[in-house]
Every structure is written in C-alpha cells, then in structure tokens.
Design an enzyme around this catalytic site. Structure first.
Site, PDB file in Angstrom:
ATOM      1  N   LEU A  72       0.786  -0.873  -0.163  1.00  0.00           N
ATOM      2  CA  LEU A  72       0.119   0.065  -0.193  1.00  0.00           C
ATOM      3  C   LEU A  72       0.754   1.544   0.127  1.00  0.00           C
ATOM      4  CD1 LEU A  72      -2.882  -0.840   2.115  1.00  0.00           C
ATOM      5  CD2 LEU A  72      -3.210  -1.200   0.325  1.00  0.00           C
ATOM      6  N   CYS A 129      -6.707  -4.682   7.132  1.00  0.00           N
ATOM      7  CA  CYS A 129      -4.996  -4.004   8.338  1.00  0.00           C
ATOM      8  C   CYS A 129      -5.120  -4.140   9.094  1.00  0.00           C
ATOM      9  CB  CYS A 129      -5.410  -2.334   8.004  1.00  0.00           C
ATOM     10  SG  CYS A 129      -4.961  -1.551   8.581  1.00  0.00           S
ATOM     11  N   ASN A 190     -11.205  -8.611  -1.190  1.00  0.00           N
ATOM     12  CA  ASN A 190      -9.824  -8.522  -1.668  1.00  0.00           C
ATOM     13  C   ASN A 190      -9.330  -9.409  -2.357  1.00  0.00           C
ATOM     14  OD1 ASN A 190      -7.372  -7.099  -0.966  1.00  0.00           O
ATOM     15  ND2 ASN A 190      -8.903  -5.721  -0.168  1.00  0.00           N
TER      16      ASN A 190
END
Ligand SMILES: Cc1cc2nc3c(=O)[nH]c(=O)nc-3n(C[C@H](O)[C@H](O)[C@H](O)COP(=O)(O)O)c2cc1C
Length: 313
Positions: A72, A129, A190
């Site tokens: 990221l 996360c 994801n």
C-alpha cells in the site's frame, strides 16, 4: 444504472490499486478520458501518513494468478488531497476514494477529510488491516468491523462501501455486521493471503516476497469470489461490488448472477489497460443475447416456455 445514488454508465469499475489513472493519463493523454474503461474510478488505498510500501521483490506470478506484496505505497492523506485528487477529479466518471487505517480514530480522520471534498462521490473502507490491539485483520472479525463502521459512519453523508477481506471464516457474518452499522454497500473479494518461495536451490527454501507474504489475485481466485459473493448476497440487502479474477464479460455476468450489482476488474488491467471497457461491452452483448436455457432449478412454467420455443422452431 444507479449504485448508491450514483448514476453509472455500466456496471464495470476497477478494483482498488489495480489501475493507475494518473499514470494512464500520462501514457494515453486525453484519449484516456474519451474512452475511460470504467464507469466509476476507485483510488488505491490511502492512509493517514505516507507509506513507502514493502521492500522488493513485490510480485510473483503463479500458474493462474499473481501474488502481490506491494504494501500500500501512497502519498498519505495530505499528499492525496494536494497532488492526486486534482488529477483524479478530471476523470469523466465518479471518483470513489479507498481508505484504510489501523484504528477507528485514524479511519475517522480519513473519512471526515475525504467526506468534505465534493470531487469525491463515495468512500470505500479497506478493512484488510491488522487491528493494533488484537493483531487480527479488522475485517476478519464481525465485532471489530462493526465497531469500526459504527465509529466512522456518522462522520460522512457520502456513500460508504466496506471492502471485505476473504481471509475470514465467515465473510457473510462480517458483511451482515457492516450492513447493520450503516454501510451502503460491500465490495469483495480482496486478495487471498498467499506466499511464494525463492526458485533458487539451497540448504533451505526462503520466502520470495520482500514483505514475506502477499495477496493472491487473478484467475486463481475467481471461483472463490463467486462463492463468497453468493454467500454475502444471501445475507445482506445492500448492493455488492463483486470482483476476483474477472477477465471477460462472461465472468462479470456470473458475478452479477451470484448477486453483485457492480463488478470490478483488477489484475486483468495489468495485462490490458482497456480490459474494463472490453468486459463492459462483452457483458452488454451477453445480457442482450441470453436465451432461456435448461437449468436444473427451473420452475415448471419456465420449462414449458423453453419447450414451446423448441417446438416452434
Ligand atoms: C497489485 C495490486 C494492488 C492492489 N491494491 C489494493 C489497494 O490498494 N486497496 C485495496 O482495497 N485492494 C487492492 N488490491 C485488491 C484488488 O482491488 C482486488 O480486490 C483483488 O485483486 C481481486 O480482484 P482481481 O483478481 O480482479 O485482481 C490490489 C490488488 C493488486 C493485484
């Protein structure tokens, strides 16, 4: 078509982090704006502070997919608002900004700041996360996810899309929690947590990716995406953005059949930056030409219609 109050030209969008619209504009100039491949643009994940991303190597090709350990990298909230947003606001489609943070406070600050910008149509929350206190992914646990959405939902009136992680025992339970706390939509899947090992021989095999492990995407995960979207669609009534391994109109059509309202193209855009437009065109012609077929779960009435049409031909 409409999605969360947005008027979209077709159901194909991009998966966050898989299409760099700013680099594409540099490469293709205004031609990109004239034939933009997606009906809405989803930004890569933005965090509060800038991130460099993971050390290289960051990619590994598997027999039917790709593992990425990009980590990221992004300019942080301030850099995004100052440098990226003015360029992304020129795109001819609604802009969805994807954000992520390790605490509800940090995500709240992102949501509030993004929510104030008229150029941004909707917010996508990336919940893959780790929670700073438990170490588990926030999106892997319905209670952590519920607490996060509860904290940030009141901070913006913009549509809030929760991007679910597939790395959980019961993705539908997490989707239910997101909907209960006021998410306007959910998106999935994801990447699936994955590893690759160095091809070199030696006393001991060692992980290849600089980040240790990464996320698997592409054709290898399409069947998982279909199952997870179908499982979520059975339990929630908010719209679903389905993704995972989509490379053709038929793949998009199947995800819509599983219960998605929009479909995102991700890894395929690395092979072909115009893949989104092709998938949208293929999907449209498929939807226009579909004929009733003999399916095991057909009602008697449908079978009769089919039989009649066969008889009369
Ligand atoms: C190189 C790469 C970078 C990605 N970056 C992000 C990201 O920044 N935020 C996010 O929510 N998902 C990210 N994803 C996940 C994709 O948006 C998508 O959910 C996933 O790749 C599955 O779709 P696909 O098989 O069509 O690629 C990334 C995927 C890839 C391959």
């Amino acid at each position: 078509m409409r999605f969360c109050g947005l008027e979209l030209a077709h159901p194909i969008v991009n998966g966050s982090g898989t299409f760099d619209a700013i680099a594409a504009r540099r490469a293709f100039g205004d031609a990109l704006l004239e034939a933009f491949p997606f009906s809405a643009f989803v930004s890569k994940t933005i965090t509060l502070a800038p991130r460099d991303g993971n050390p290289p190597p960051r990619l590994w090709e598997t027999p039917a997919g790709m593992i990425n350990s990009i980590g990221l990298p992004n300019p942080g909230l301030a850099g995004y608002l100052e440098h990226d947003l003015p360029q992304l606001a020129q795109l001819p489609v609604p802009l969805i900004t994807n954000v992520m943070g390790p605490t509800a406070d940090e995500v709240g600050r992102l949501v509030e700041a993004i929510g104030e910008r008229d150029e941004i149509a909707a917010i996508e929350l990336n919940v893959s996360c780790p929670n700073v206190s438990t170490g588990l992914d926030i999106g892997a646990d319905p209670e952590s996810l519920a607490a996060l959405v509860r904290a940030v939902r009141p901070l913006t009136a913009k549509p809030l899309i929760v991007k679910l992680t597939p790395n959980t025992a019961d993705v539908a339970a997490v989707a239910v929690a997101a909907e209960a706390e006021g998410a306007d939509a959910v998106s999935l899947i994801n990447t699936l947590r994955a590893m690759a090992f160095e091809p070199r021989r030696g006393a001991r095999a060692r992980p290849w990716l600089g980040g240790g492990s990464g996320g698997l995407s592409g054709p290898a995960i399409r069947a998982v995406a279909l199952a997870q979207v179908a499982a979520v669609a059975r339990r929630v009534s908010v719209p679903i953005v389905g993704m995972g391994g989509v490379a053709s109109g038929e793949h998009a059509w199947e995800l819509l059949g599983a219960g998605a309202t929009l479909v995102a193209v991700g890894t395929q855009s690395f092979r072909d930056p115009a893949a989104g437009a092709r998938v949208a065109t293929e999907l449209k012609s498929l939807q226009n030409t579909q004929k009733p077929s003999t399916r095991v779960n057909m009602t008697e009435a449908q079978v009769e219609v089919d039989t009649n049409s066969v008889d009369s031909s």
